[in-house]
Design a protein around this motif. Structure first.
Motif, PDB file in Angstrom:
ATOM      1  N   UNK A  55     -24.478   1.877  48.042  1.00 31.35           N
ATOM      2  CA  UNK A  55     -25.660   1.065  47.765  1.00 31.35           C
ATOM      3  C   UNK A  55     -26.422   0.753  49.040  1.00 31.35           C
ATOM      4  N   UNK A 322     -25.664  14.571  42.657  1.00 33.21           N
ATOM      5  CA  UNK A 322     -24.559  14.519  43.616  1.00 33.21           C
ATOM      6  C   UNK A 322     -25.023  15.019  44.973  1.00 33.21           C
ATOM      7  N   UNK A 326     -25.346  12.220  47.669  1.00 34.30           N
ATOM      8  CA  UNK A 326     -24.161  12.193  48.515  1.00 34.30           C
ATOM      9  C   UNK A 326     -23.956  13.458  49.328  1.00 34.30           C
TER      10      UNK A 326
ATOM     11  N   UNK B  54     -31.952  -0.726  41.794  1.00 32.61           N
ATOM     12  CA  UNK B  54     -30.517  -0.799  41.503  1.00 32.61           C
ATOM     13  C   UNK B  54     -29.689  -0.998  42.764  1.00 32.61           C
ATOM     14  N   UNK B  58     -27.190  -4.133  43.424  1.00 30.76           N
ATOM     15  CA  UNK B  58     -25.756  -3.931  43.519  1.00 30.76           C
ATOM     16  C   UNK B  58     -25.223  -4.319  44.895  1.00 30.76           C
ATOM     17  N   UNK B  65     -16.863  -2.295  41.708  1.00 31.51           N
ATOM     18  CA  UNK B  65     -16.433  -2.089  40.332  1.00 31.51           C
ATOM     19  C   UNK B  65     -15.323  -1.056  40.246  1.00 31.51           C
ATOM     20  N   UNK B  93     -20.413  11.394  38.599  1.00 35.01           N
ATOM     21  CA  UNK B  93     -21.587  10.695  39.102  1.00 35.01           C
ATOM     22  C   UNK B  93     -21.440   9.177  39.106  1.00 35.01           C
ATOM     23  N   UNK B  95     -19.080   7.691  40.279  1.00 40.27           N
ATOM     24  CA  UNK B  95     -18.568   7.426  41.612  1.00 40.27           C
ATOM     25  C   UNK B  95     -19.730   7.316  42.585  1.00 40.27           C
ATOM     26  N   UNK B  96     -20.705   8.174  42.374  1.00 38.82           N
ATOM     27  CA  UNK B  96     -21.890   8.123  43.221  1.00 38.82           C
ATOM     28  C   UNK B  96     -22.601   6.797  43.033  1.00 38.82           C
ATOM     29  N   UNK B  97     -22.424   6.210  41.876  1.00 44.01           N
ATOM     30  CA  UNK B  97     -23.046   4.927  41.613  1.00 44.01           C
ATOM     31  C   UNK B  97     -22.169   3.788  42.129  1.00 44.01           C
ATOM     32  N   UNK B  98     -21.134   4.136  42.847  1.00 40.74           N
ATOM     33  CA  UNK B  98     -20.335   3.116  43.497  1.00 40.74           C
ATOM     34  C   UNK B  98     -19.229   2.529  42.645  1.00 40.74           C
ATOM     35  N   UNK B  99     -18.896   3.219  41.578  1.00 35.59           N
ATOM     36  CA  UNK B  99     -17.816   2.723  40.735  1.00 35.59           C
ATOM     37  C   UNK B  99     -16.549   3.512  41.040  1.00 35.59           C
ATOM     38  N   UNK B 314     -14.199  11.149  30.043  1.00 37.32           N
ATOM     39  CA  UNK B 314     -15.408  11.127  30.853  1.00 37.32           C
ATOM     40  C   UNK B 314     -16.501  10.279  30.215  1.00 37.32           C
ATOM     41  N   UNK B 318     -18.272   6.794  31.470  1.00 36.28           N
ATOM     42  CA  UNK B 318     -19.714   6.643  31.628  1.00 36.28           C
ATOM     43  C   UNK B 318     -20.236   5.449  30.855  1.00 36.28           C
ATOM     44  N   UNK B 322     -22.182   2.329  32.596  1.00 32.54           N
ATOM     45  CA  UNK B 322     -23.509   1.871  32.177  1.00 32.54           C
ATOM     46  C   UNK B 322     -23.481   0.381  31.866  1.00 32.54           C
ATOM     47  N   UNK B 325     -22.578  -1.793  35.177  1.00 34.03           N
ATOM     48  CA  UNK B 325     -23.610  -1.713  36.201  1.00 34.03           C
ATOM     49  C   UNK B 325     -24.944  -2.258  35.698  1.00 34.03           C
ATOM     50  N   UNK B 326     -25.323  -1.826  34.527  1.00 35.88           N
ATOM     51  CA  UNK B 326     -26.658  -2.156  34.066  1.00 35.88           C
ATOM     52  C   UNK B 326     -26.673  -3.007  32.812  1.00 35.88           C
ATOM     53  N   UNK B 328     -25.944  -2.144  29.896  1.00 35.96           N
ATOM     54  CA  UNK B 328     -26.389  -1.434  28.692  1.00 35.96           C
ATOM     55  C   UNK B 328     -25.249  -1.228  27.702  1.00 35.96           C
TER      56      UNK B 328
END
Lengths: 350, 350
Positions: A55, A322, A326, B54, B58, B65, B93, B95-99, B314, B318, B322, B325-326, B328
């Motif tokens: 982030x 990705x 990253x 975002x 975050x 998370x 992905x 993970x890319x969002x920091x989870x 998976x 996800x 969602x 994080x958001x 939703x």
DNA sequence: ATGAAAGCGCTAACAA
DNA sequence: TTGTTAGCGCTTTCAT
């Protein structure tokens, strides 16, 4: 168990007696660091198990990433509409990661519109592009443009012979023909089969079905060498013509019953099939368009082979995300997708 | 075209003459704002087309998370190993969002180990949990624990009758039995079929195959009412016993040739099948375990019906991401997955 | 080659 | 009810 996720560049700066700036430099291999400092920093990073905070990084960079999806405008119920449904701007997790997904569409019969869509993509400052190589030569040209602007791109559906793409997601075409033949014959030595083809248009487009046809014919050669295989050509915009052609063919060849098409348009045959029911006939087509799935349900089509164009799009988007977020390059370039066998008994959950 | 993505809460604070703090309050509906200010802010938000950043959000929240995936420890080549492969900590992905995605495993035959794994999940401060309801009663208990701690959870594989889960991803079991019957008979009125079942263990576990079996039998009733259907029970840990049972059965019933199993262990029959080749025999099983796919390749098994447990995992991850994080909530709760029909001709790309 | 410092946009605690 | 302010962890520019 709970990792102390609190190690920041400040920690490692303090620990090394260097500054955040220097740490950042080694983190990104951007030089201007003495060998000594470099090694010290690396050592401490390893020691403390430092992991960057995505982030913060992305915030500081302040870049808005936009991934462009470049596919033909879709008639309702068409193959490309299916593909477009893989763009899920609201719920795709890459959106949660702050990436914007924007479709750019063009007319698949108008190369000019393709060019201008590509220009728009570049103009919009896209960070990545997903595209289907509909126009052969032009695809080569535009991907060079992308490369020049440092924009990574992924192919879906099919794949040119070039080499600069980040990843490709598509169906193994030859194999799909092979599978199709097996579904048509059920492994039995059938007597005859009719291939219905679309009268080829003149738009310098590639014909994705040639490989599929080759796979089909090879299977038949191996498993049903005596099978009579004929081709007829139809015009998708002339329903009556289609009926007439089928009537004509089957009047002359009553011994042939099975029918196959290698593109997504098997639904074109539904009226004729419904009017000439034959419980022994096998009909196999491709792609889970709405109309095709309806045909499966009403029994006019026996099997559909699907390739999930929506998932291709989705995966391509993820791969690009990705990469731009990253810097991760996909471990493989070419991703051949599952081929789905759909019958009336599993069509509901597609 | 290029949206001016630069509108921040500062902009809207300035525009409304209020402060960032107030704007933040209305943004998060956290009260303490006069009706008047609230409306003014909302108005400007709409007007300017504000979209939150975002990353910044975050970052400021500073929460790490962690999504826990709670599935049985997997013997190599087992169903649960397949499921575990849906945990892709490096390339997912989210993970890319920091989870962070963390597997917690337990012994599927030891309810105590399940309990303690759940405790660990809570102790680790998980933001969300993916789990398979292996132990019926206990699942109810632990999900109440999760709820108490405000931890959202998703079910995969199967679904209890409770109601507090965020989403469920699994196969339509009854339908899968129906499909299975169609693949076994190919729609023909076959003479006989043998169902091979696992001698049921006593671990208060649910038997996921009962619905499947019901679907199978209903199909047979409708399409092949005269078909003789027998059951035999085998012990998975006694290969010789399996051979003996099959030898015995088929010695007595030579008119039966087709075989079906409703769990993921069709591979147990491969030795016997290989020793008793019969080109006319149809053998249908479930799940694309490595050993099952090998059986498809060598021709001992005709068809496998797959459900992609990895994808279930998976998707559940996800959905949770969602949500945490958001915020939703998935539009649907229950997600029935595709059923894949695998034959030797499409098995390669799985 | 290295350090200092000013943000990135948002959150949350505290003041007013 | 509202405003102020100090960060969150990282990037980047500008000095040194």
């Amino acid at each position: 168990m709970a990792q102390n996720q609190k190690i920041t560049i400040n920690d490692i700066a303090r620990r090394t007696g260097l500054s955040k700036g220097t740490v950042d430099r080694v983190l990104h291999n951007r030089g201007e660091v003495s060998r000594k400092s470099y090694e010290r920093v690396m050592e401490v990073i390893r020691e403390l198990g430092y992991e960057p905070n995505v982030y913060a990084s992305l915030l500081a960079k302040g870049k808005k990433h936009l991934i462009a999806v470049l596919i033909p405008a879709s008639d309702p119920g068409s193959f490309w509409e299916l593909a477009a449904s893989g763009i899920d701007r609201d719920t795709d997790p890459v959106t949660a990661a702050g990436v914007d997904i924007v479709p750019f569409s063009y007319d698949q019969y108008d190369i000019e519109s393709f060019r201008s869509a590509c220009a728009k993509v570049i103009g919009a400052g896209a960070s990545g592009v997903v595209l289907a190589p509909i126009f052969q030569g032009e695809t080569e040209a535009v991907t060079q443009q992308f490369a020049k602007h440092g924009i990574p791109y992924c192919f879906i559906d099919s794949r040119p012979d070039s080499n600069g793409y980040l990843a490709y997601f598509g169906m193994p075409l030859y194999k799909s023909g092979y599978l199709c033949a097996d579904q048509l014959t059920r492994g039995q030595n059938i007597r005859g089969a009719l291939i219905v083809r679309i009268r080829r248009d003149r738009y310098q487009q590639s014909d994705p079905t040639v490989n599929r046809r080759a796979g089909f014919l090879d299977y038949m050669l191996e498993h049903a060498p005596d099978c009579k295989i004929d081709n007829v050509f139809v015009d998708p915009n002339d329903p009556e013509g289609i009926d007439a052609i089928l009537d004509g063919y089957f009047a002359e060849h009553p011994e042939v019953r099975h029918i196959v098409m290698f593109n997504s348009r098997i639904h074109l045959l539904v009226p004729w099939l419904a009017a000439h029911p034959d419980p022994e006939r096998r009909v196999v087509g491709f792609d889970n368009l709405r109309a095709n799935m309806d045909a499966l349900r009403n029994g006019t089509v026996s099997v559909l082979i699907g390739q999930r164009p929506d998932e291709q799009v989705h995966l391509a988007i993820e791969a690009l995300a990705e990469y731009v977020l990253l810097g991760k390059v996909p471990p493989r370039k070419d991703h051949f997708m599952h081929m789905d066998v759909l019958t009336r008994y599993n069509v509901e959950d597609y």
